[in-house]
Motif scaffolding. Structure first.
Motif, short mmCIF file in Angstrom:
data_model
loop_
_atom_site.label_atom_id
_atom_site.label_comp_id
_atom_site.label_asym_id
_atom_site.label_seq_id
_atom_site.Cartn_x
_atom_site.Cartn_y
_atom_site.Cartn_z
N ARG A 84 0.82 -1.22 0.00
CA ARG A 84 0.00 0.00 0.00
C ARG A 84 0.85 1.27 0.00
N TRP A 85 1.94 1.28 0.77
CA TRP A 85 2.75 2.49 0.90
C TRP A 85 4.22 2.18 0.63
N ARG A 104 -2.02 4.09 10.87
CA ARG A 104 -1.81 4.96 9.70
C ARG A 104 -3.04 4.94 8.80
N ASN A 109 -3.44 9.58 0.42
CA ASN A 109 -2.96 8.20 0.49
C ASN A 109 -1.50 8.09 0.89
N ASN A 110 -0.65 8.98 0.38
CA ASN A 110 0.79 8.89 0.67
C ASN A 110 1.29 10.04 1.52
#
Length: 495
Positions: A69-70, A91, A467-468
């Protein structure tokens, strides 16, 4: 011979009973198998049994999910030796609640004021008068203001919805199984279905402006329909399987009974054939779409409230209604009032509800209020769970999901973000980077939010993706608490 068949022999039966079960596998093997599972699958495993719960708490599982995801957080991931599940969920929750100051942020200047915004997958849908403008999110992130317009309507668009393509006659192959069609209603008396940038169907039948479309489809696998309501006080059911370009034979039923224009419609949660409609005079009717032999017999329930309708939403067998300065619920199985309470908030401007957590939110003048439905059942003048204040003017825009509440209004240059479980403010976002403008439209979806700020000259369409994001927000203030909260905003699902 049959009695000696190996498939039916006693020895085979004994071997079958003693076969290795999945719970007999060692922990390392099960952890390795989880590499083929999604986050939703892993969440399901966690609640299936204690053994699987211990398996899915393995740091190696969450290290993989973290990287997928990250990937930009690889240094942080490598620095963590334990507690990766807790770090991942913390997170995830913080991103859903927009608790950061460095999202991807892009702005596009637009000319006219919008009446509605819709955010879905890779597109932003913006309605302006009779037009729909569709912006590609990928293009927005590249700084390109390119869009294409849908301009077949001849009057103001009143409602926009997305329905699954697979439920329409346009569906041809599995390559488009996850695609949606856009359906719009208008004051030009028509409803249009759009796909691939053009109008594929035009539905006509109302004797006046079409005011609202149903929030979901009705029916079962034998055929889906959508509903529309109009100023002609009728509710009409339309088939998505109609093949005619002009929507020939699409109109299945016209339902009579209301005396004023229809303002809200919602499909019930406990039966997919039931539709609830509410008219401008606060009369509520329940229709069964599976009954089509007599247009009058389709009405299976009636109720009313005493106040100007503000919002309506169905969940399971209840319909929740905001009206005047009150909120309430009607049990659709008995058509009896399940609860009602006065908000003591004066006029209400907006309403949303999160039934799975027994939470409702109402927007008033200068503030919104968060309510615990269970604590206010059958009471008048009840106290809210929290006040979401510091707004300027009326709170006319309200979004609610399991993680957050987003509030805004036309006189407020900011939209404000609150924790859905506690009412704590987690962030506030300006609608425009340069001008002092109020929020005239808003849409949120997971980690993303799009707003439209507008002043007397022009508007700014602002898209943010958290998202990031990595830098947390330390500038927010708290809400006013009235009672301790028992809710937890954690969620292990990826929804």
């Amino acid at each position: 011979m049959a009695d000696n068949h190996p498939l039916t022999s006693p020895s085979t039966s004994t071997n079958h009973d003693s076969a290795t079960k999945v719970t007999d596998m060692d922990m390392d093997s099960l952890v390795n198998c989880s590499s083929y599972l999604t986050l939703q699958d892993i969440s399901n495993m966690a609640v299936s049994c204690r053994f699987f719960n211990r398996v899915v708490c393995s740091d190696s599982i969450w290290r993989r999910l973290f990287r997928e995801r990250w990937p930009l957080l690889e240094p942080f991931i490598n620095s963590q030796t334990t507690g990766l599940r807790e770090a991942y969920l913390a997170r995830y929750n913080a991103l859903q609640q927009f608790k950061f100051v460095d999202p991807i942020d892009t702005n596009i200047y637009v000319e006219a004021k919008s009446s509605d915004l819709l955010l879905s997958k890779n597109s932003v849908f913006l309605s302006k008068g009779p037009l729909i403008q569709i912006f590609s999110i990928n293009k927005l992130l590249e700084g390109k203001a390119s869009f294409f317009s849908l301009n077949d309507h001849r009057a103001r668009i009143t409602s926009i919805r997305l329905f699954p393509l697979r439920e329409t006659s346009l569906f041809r192959n599995e390559a488009h199984v996850n695609d949606n069609v856009l359906v719009t209603s208008s004051c030009d008396h028509s409803i249009r279905l759009w796909w691939k940038g053009s109008c594929q169907r035009c539905f006509r039948g109302h004797n006046g402006p079409v005011t609202v479309l149903s929030d979901k489809l009705l029916g079962d696998e034998n055929g889906k329909v959508f509903a529309s309501g109009g100023e002609d006080s009728t509710v009409r059911l339309w088939s998505l399987k109609s093949t005619g370009k002009r929507g020939q034979h699409a109109l299945k039923t016209t339902l009579y009974g209301h005396e004023k224009p229809i303002v809200f419609m919602s499909v019930t949660g406990h039966r997919d054939s039931l539709l609830v409609s509410m008219s401008k005079d606060s009369k509520v009717r329940v229709w069964d779409a599976s009954i089509s032999c007599d247009r009058n017999s389709s009405c299976v329930g009636m109720s009313s409230v005493s106040g100007v309708p503000v919002g309506m939403k169905c969940h399971d067998s209840l319909v929740y209604i905001a009206y005047g300065s009150s909120i309430g619920a009607v049990d659709l199985r008995t058509m009896k009032t399940a609860f009602r309470t006065s908000t003591n908030q004066g006029r209400l401007y907006s309403f949303d509800i999160l039934p799975s957590k027994y939470l409702a939110c109402t927007g008033g003048l200068g503030r919104a209020m968060l309510w615990d439905i269970r604590k206010n059942t059958g009471t008048w003048g009840a106290k809210p769970m929290a006040e979401l204040d510091e707004h300027v003017g009326p709170v006319t825009h309200l979004h609610m999901d399991p993680y957050k509440i987003v509030t805004g209004g036309p006189e407020d240059p900011h939209v404000r973000i609150w924790s859905a479980g506690t009412g704590n403010q987690t962030n506030f976002l300006s609608c425009s980077p340069r001008i002092s403008s109020g929020c005239c439209a808003m849409a949120a979806d997971g980690f993303r939010i799009v707003t439209l700020g507008y002043n007397q000259e022009f508007g700014v369409l602002r898209f943010r993706d958290f998202n990031n994001a990595v830098c947390t927000n330390e500038r927010v203030t708290g809400s006013k608490f009235w009672c301790p909260s028992t809710f937890d905003d954690g969620d292990e699902s990826d929804s």
